[in-house]
Design a protein around this motif. Structure first.
Motif, PDB file in Angstrom:
ATOM      1  N   LYS A  20      77.137  46.972  57.532  1.00 43.42           N
ATOM      2  CA  LYS A  20      75.933  47.805  57.658  1.00 43.42           C
ATOM      3  C   LYS A  20      75.218  48.031  56.332  1.00 43.42           C
ATOM      4  CE  LYS A  20      77.828  50.066  61.703  1.00 43.42           C
ATOM      5  NZ  LYS A  20      78.222  51.300  62.332  1.00 43.42           N
ATOM      6  N   LYS A  21      75.352  47.096  55.401  1.00 45.00           N
ATOM      7  CA  LYS A  21      74.678  47.203  54.105  1.00 45.00           C
ATOM      8  C   LYS A  21      73.659  46.089  53.965  1.00 45.00           C
ATOM      9  CE  LYS A  21      76.947  50.740  52.630  1.00 45.00           C
ATOM     10  NZ  LYS A  21      76.333  52.011  52.369  1.00 45.00           N
ATOM     11  N   TYR A  22      72.787  46.205  52.994  1.00 39.31           N
ATOM     12  CA  TYR A  22      71.684  45.272  52.728  1.00 39.31           C
ATOM     13  C   TYR A  22      72.117  44.191  51.747  1.00 39.31           C
ATOM     14  CZ  TYR A  22      67.060  43.806  51.080  1.00 39.31           C
ATOM     15  OH  TYR A  22      65.957  43.074  50.732  1.00 39.31           O
ATOM     16  N   LEU A  23      71.693  42.961  51.990  1.00 39.67           N
ATOM     17  CA  LEU A  23      71.963  41.844  51.087  1.00 39.67           C
ATOM     18  C   LEU A  23      70.630  41.171  50.760  1.00 39.67           C
ATOM     19  CD1 LEU A  23      74.063  39.809  49.784  1.00 39.67           C
ATOM     20  CD2 LEU A  23      73.705  38.462  51.850  1.00 39.67           C
ATOM     21  N   GLN A  24      70.309  41.033  49.490  1.00 41.22           N
ATOM     22  CA  GLN A  24      69.079  40.365  49.065  1.00 41.22           C
ATOM     23  C   GLN A  24      69.335  38.864  49.005  1.00 41.22           C
ATOM     24  OE1 GLN A  24      66.001  41.708  48.607  1.00 41.22           O
ATOM     25  NE2 GLN A  24      65.315  39.617  48.340  1.00 41.22           N
ATOM     26  N   LEU A  25      68.906  38.122  50.027  1.00 48.14           N
ATOM     27  CA  LEU A  25      69.199  36.697  50.151  1.00 48.14           C
ATOM     28  C   LEU A  25      68.612  35.884  48.999  1.00 48.14           C
ATOM     29  CD1 LEU A  25      70.452  34.417  51.818  1.00 48.14           C
ATOM     30  CD2 LEU A  25      68.302  34.283  53.089  1.00 48.14           C
ATOM     31  N   ARG A  26      67.338  36.059  48.708  1.00 49.12           N
ATOM     32  CA  ARG A  26      66.672  35.242  47.685  1.00 49.12           C
ATOM     33  C   ARG A  26      67.368  35.330  46.324  1.00 49.12           C
ATOM     34  NH1 ARG A  26      60.280  35.130  46.757  1.00 49.12           N
ATOM     35  NH2 ARG A  26      60.477  35.539  48.957  1.00 49.12           N
ATOM     36  N   ASP A  27      67.669  36.520  45.861  1.00 47.86           N
ATOM     37  CA  ASP A  27      68.313  36.689  44.555  1.00 47.86           C
ATOM     38  C   ASP A  27      69.697  36.062  44.524  1.00 47.86           C
ATOM     39  OD1 ASP A  27      66.075  38.046  43.718  1.00 47.86           O
ATOM     40  OD2 ASP A  27      66.985  40.042  43.889  1.00 47.86           O
ATOM     41  N   ASN A  28      70.452  36.182  45.592  1.00 52.72           N
ATOM     42  CA  ASN A  28      71.797  35.627  45.644  1.00 52.72           C
ATOM     43  C   ASN A  28      71.799  34.104  45.723  1.00 52.72           C
ATOM     44  OD1 ASN A  28      74.113  37.736  45.853  1.00 52.72           O
ATOM     45  ND2 ASN A  28      72.385  38.603  46.947  1.00 52.72           N
ATOM     46  N   LEU A  29      70.820  33.518  46.393  1.00 54.87           N
ATOM     47  CA  LEU A  29      70.744  32.058  46.469  1.00 54.87           C
ATOM     48  C   LEU A  29      70.573  31.447  45.081  1.00 54.87           C
ATOM     49  CD1 LEU A  29      68.460  31.506  49.579  1.00 54.87           C
ATOM     50  CD2 LEU A  29      70.908  31.094  49.424  1.00 54.87           C
ATOM     51  N   LYS A  30      69.780  32.075  44.233  1.00 56.04           N
ATOM     52  CA  LYS A  30      69.517  31.550  42.888  1.00 56.04           C
ATOM     53  C   LYS A  30      70.780  31.445  42.032  1.00 56.04           C
ATOM     54  CE  LYS A  30      64.767  33.163  42.551  1.00 56.04           C
ATOM     55  NZ  LYS A  30      63.852  34.054  41.824  1.00 56.04           N
ATOM     56  N   THR A  31      71.779  32.272  42.317  1.00 54.14           N
ATOM     57  CA  THR A  31      72.989  32.264  41.497  1.00 54.14           C
ATOM     58  C   THR A  31      73.800  30.986  41.672  1.00 54.14           C
ATOM     59  OG1 THR A  31      74.373  33.370  43.156  1.00 54.14           O
ATOM     60  CG2 THR A  31      73.170  34.778  41.603  1.00 54.14           C
ATOM     61  N   LYS A  32      73.589  30.256  42.758  1.00 50.53           N
ATOM     62  CA  LYS A  32      74.363  29.041  43.035  1.00 50.53           C
ATOM     63  C   LYS A  32      73.483  27.818  43.254  1.00 50.53           C
ATOM     64  CE  LYS A  32      78.622  30.533  43.037  1.00 50.53           C
ATOM     65  NZ  LYS A  32      79.715  29.955  42.307  1.00 50.53           N
ATOM     66  N   GLN A  33      72.333  27.797  42.636  1.00 53.12           N
ATOM     67  CA  GLN A  33      71.431  26.653  42.690  1.00 53.12           C
ATOM     68  C   GLN A  33      70.921  26.336  44.092  1.00 53.12           C
ATOM     69  OE1 GLN A  33      73.667  23.653  40.496  1.00 53.12           O
ATOM     70  NE2 GLN A  33      72.448  24.109  38.699  1.00 53.12           N
ATOM     71  N   PHE A  34      70.678  27.365  44.868  1.00 51.73           N
ATOM     72  CA  PHE A  34      69.935  27.260  46.111  1.00 51.73           C
ATOM     73  C   PHE A  34      68.676  28.090  45.914  1.00 51.73           C
ATOM     74  CE2 PHE A  34      74.177  26.435  47.841  1.00 51.73           C
ATOM     75  CZ  PHE A  34      73.913  25.381  48.695  1.00 51.73           C
TER      76      PHE A  34
END
Length: 65
Positions: A20-34
């Protein structure tokens, strides 16, 4: 909950967040070259979006309708 994205080239990311928490997809993708590579918006709603692998330039489009 965990979300795993893996490209055929071997690039892989597993994102995890507490229930039930929020995840910022765009920022996390950048950490692994996506990367988030744009979206198709119709009538003010996201219909689909694209994720691209920066290592090999492969991409997928995900529908959310």
């Amino acid at each position: 909950m965990k979300l795993t994205i893996e490209c055929e080239c071997g690039n892989k990311i597993t994102l995890s967040t507490p229930p039930k928490k929020y995840l910022q997809l765009r920022d996390n993708l950048k950490t692994k070259q996506f990367r988030y590579d744009g979206a198709e918006i119709r009538d003010g709603k996201v219909e689909e979006f694209r994720i691209c692998c920066d290592k090999c330039k492969n991409w997928i489009t995900l529908g959310v309708d």
